[in-house]
Design a protein around this motif. Structure first.
Motif, PDB file in Angstrom:
ATOM      1  N   LEU A  72       0.822  -1.214   0.000  1.00 52.12           N
ATOM      2  CA  LEU A  72       0.000   0.000   0.000  1.00 52.12           C
ATOM      3  C   LEU A  72       0.850   1.256   0.000  1.00 52.12           C
ATOM      4  O   LEU A  72       0.559   2.215  -0.712  1.00 52.12           O
ATOM      5  N   ILE A  73       1.885   1.236   0.809  1.00 51.02           N
ATOM      6  CA  ILE A  73       2.759   2.400   0.927  1.00 51.02           C
ATOM      7  C   ILE A  73       3.460   2.675  -0.407  1.00 51.02           C
ATOM      8  O   ILE A  73       3.544   3.825  -0.853  1.00 51.02           O
ATOM      9  N   LYS A  74       3.916   1.646  -1.069  1.00 50.58           N
ATOM     10  CA  LYS A  74       4.606   1.811  -2.350  1.00 50.58           C
ATOM     11  C   LYS A  74       3.677   2.319  -3.441  1.00 50.58           C
ATOM     12  O   LYS A  74       4.052   3.146  -4.257  1.00 50.58           O
ATOM     13  N   ARG A  87      -4.811   5.565   2.573  1.00 52.23           N
ATOM     14  CA  ARG A  87      -4.817   6.377   3.789  1.00 52.23           C
ATOM     15  C   ARG A  87      -5.730   5.750   4.843  1.00 52.23           C
ATOM     16  O   ARG A  87      -5.338   5.600   5.994  1.00 52.23           O
ATOM     17  N   ASP A  88      -6.946   5.391   4.440  1.00 53.31           N
ATOM     18  CA  ASP A  88      -7.896   4.817   5.394  1.00 53.31           C
ATOM     19  C   ASP A  88      -7.401   3.486   5.961  1.00 53.31           C
ATOM     20  O   ASP A  88      -7.556   3.210   7.151  1.00 53.31           O
ATOM     21  N   ARG A 143       2.124  -1.017  13.112  1.00 53.76           N
ATOM     22  CA  ARG A 143       1.711   0.315  13.573  1.00 53.76           C
ATOM     23  C   ARG A 143       2.759   1.360  13.234  1.00 53.76           C
ATOM     24  O   ARG A 143       2.434   2.441  12.735  1.00 53.76           O
ATOM     25  N   MET A 144       4.021   1.038  13.461  1.00 53.50           N
ATOM     26  CA  MET A 144       5.088   2.008  13.187  1.00 53.50           C
ATOM     27  C   MET A 144       5.227   2.280  11.684  1.00 53.50           C
ATOM     28  O   MET A 144       5.502   3.399  11.269  1.00 53.50           O
ATOM     29  N   MET A 145       5.019   1.253  10.888  1.00 49.42           N
ATOM     30  CA  MET A 145       5.052   1.426   9.441  1.00 49.42           C
ATOM     31  C   MET A 145       3.932   2.368   9.002  1.00 49.42           C
ATOM     32  O   MET A 145       4.136   3.254   8.170  1.00 49.42           O
ATOM     33  N   ALA A 146       2.757   2.186   9.578  1.00 48.05           N
ATOM     34  CA  ALA A 146       1.609   3.023   9.233  1.00 48.05           C
ATOM     35  C   ALA A 146       1.839   4.474   9.652  1.00 48.05           C
ATOM     36  O   ALA A 146       1.580   5.399   8.879  1.00 48.05           O
ATOM     37  N   GLY A 172       4.707   5.950  10.067  1.00 48.13           N
ATOM     38  CA  GLY A 172       5.749   6.488   9.187  1.00 48.13           C
ATOM     39  C   GLY A 172       5.207   6.885   7.823  1.00 48.13           C
ATOM     40  O   GLY A 172       5.571   7.934   7.275  1.00 48.13           O
ATOM     41  N   ALA A 173       4.329   6.058   7.280  1.00 42.99           N
ATOM     42  CA  ALA A 173       3.744   6.365   5.970  1.00 42.99           C
ATOM     43  C   ALA A 173       2.851   7.596   6.045  1.00 42.99           C
ATOM     44  O   ALA A 173       2.873   8.447   5.150  1.00 42.99           O
ATOM     45  N   LEU A 174       2.063   7.707   7.100  1.00 42.73           N
ATOM     46  CA  LEU A 174       1.207   8.876   7.263  1.00 42.73           C
ATOM     47  C   LEU A 174       2.033  10.132   7.490  1.00 42.73           C
ATOM     48  O   LEU A 174       1.697  11.208   6.999  1.00 42.73           O
ATOM     49  N   LEU A 175       3.133   9.986   8.202  1.00 47.57           N
ATOM     50  CA  LEU A 175       4.041  11.104   8.415  1.00 47.57           C
ATOM     51  C   LEU A 175       4.651  11.553   7.090  1.00 47.57           C
ATOM     52  O   LEU A 175       4.679  12.743   6.774  1.00 47.57           O
ATOM     53  N   ALA A 176       5.124  10.594   6.296  1.00 45.90           N
ATOM     54  CA  ALA A 176       5.731  10.908   5.002  1.00 45.90           C
ATOM     55  C   ALA A 176       4.733  11.560   4.051  1.00 45.90           C
ATOM     56  O   ALA A 176       5.108  12.416   3.238  1.00 45.90           O
ATOM     57  N   ALA A 177       3.475  11.165   4.168  1.00 46.30           N
ATOM     58  CA  ALA A 177       2.429  11.724   3.306  1.00 46.30           C
ATOM     59  C   ALA A 177       1.876  13.036   3.866  1.00 46.30           C
ATOM     60  O   ALA A 177       0.963  13.619   3.289  1.00 46.30           O
ATOM     61  N   GLU A 178       2.436  13.471   4.989  1.00 52.21           N
ATOM     62  CA  GLU A 178       2.025  14.713   5.640  1.00 52.21           C
ATOM     63  C   GLU A 178       0.530  14.725   5.946  1.00 52.21           C
ATOM     64  O   GLU A 178      -0.173  15.699   5.709  1.00 52.21           O
ATOM     65  N   GLU A 179       0.069  13.619   6.485  1.00 54.53           N
ATOM     66  CA  GLU A 179      -1.342  13.459   6.863  1.00 54.53           C
ATOM     67  C   GLU A 179      -1.537  13.994   8.281  1.00 54.53           C
ATOM     68  O   GLU A 179      -1.685  13.236   9.240  1.00 54.53           O
TER      69      GLU A 179
END
Length: 94
Positions: free
Chosen positions: A16-18, A25-26, A40-43, A45-52
């Motif tokens: 999903l992240i790739k 996002r959801d 959880r940490m992967m999620a 990190g991905a939300l952080l990178a996407a500036e969510e």
């Protein structure tokens, strides 16, 4: 990302992240409540990178301290005063 096997949920999150799909996002927000810390940490990190920022603000109320901490640190670095409460809560927890 439901299922008994944490390794499969982690691989699904990586995909999903790739792909950065519209519905990712959801699913990543739902992964913040997963029993597996690595997911959880992967999620987060991905939300952080996407500036969510909205999702990270919600994550500061997670039942998991690792999610609260990472989200609060990210929001604090952006100057969000709401990050203070979860950070203090974690710092003073026994």
């Amino acid at each position: 990302m439901a299922g008994r096997h944490a390794d499969l949920r982690i691989e699904a999150a990586k995909a999903l992240i790739k792909r950065r799909e519209a519905g990712a996002r959801d699913l990543l927000i739902r992964a913040l409540d997963d029993e597996t810390g690595a997911l959880r940490m992967m999620a987060v990190g991905a939300l952080l990178a996407a500036e969510e920022s909205t999702a990270l603000a919600q994550a500061m109320a997670s039942r998991y301290a690792d999610v609260r901490l990472r989200a609060a640190v990210a929001r604090a670095s952006e100057g969000d005063p709401a990050a203070l409460e979860p950070l203090l809560g974690i710092a003073t927890a026994k």
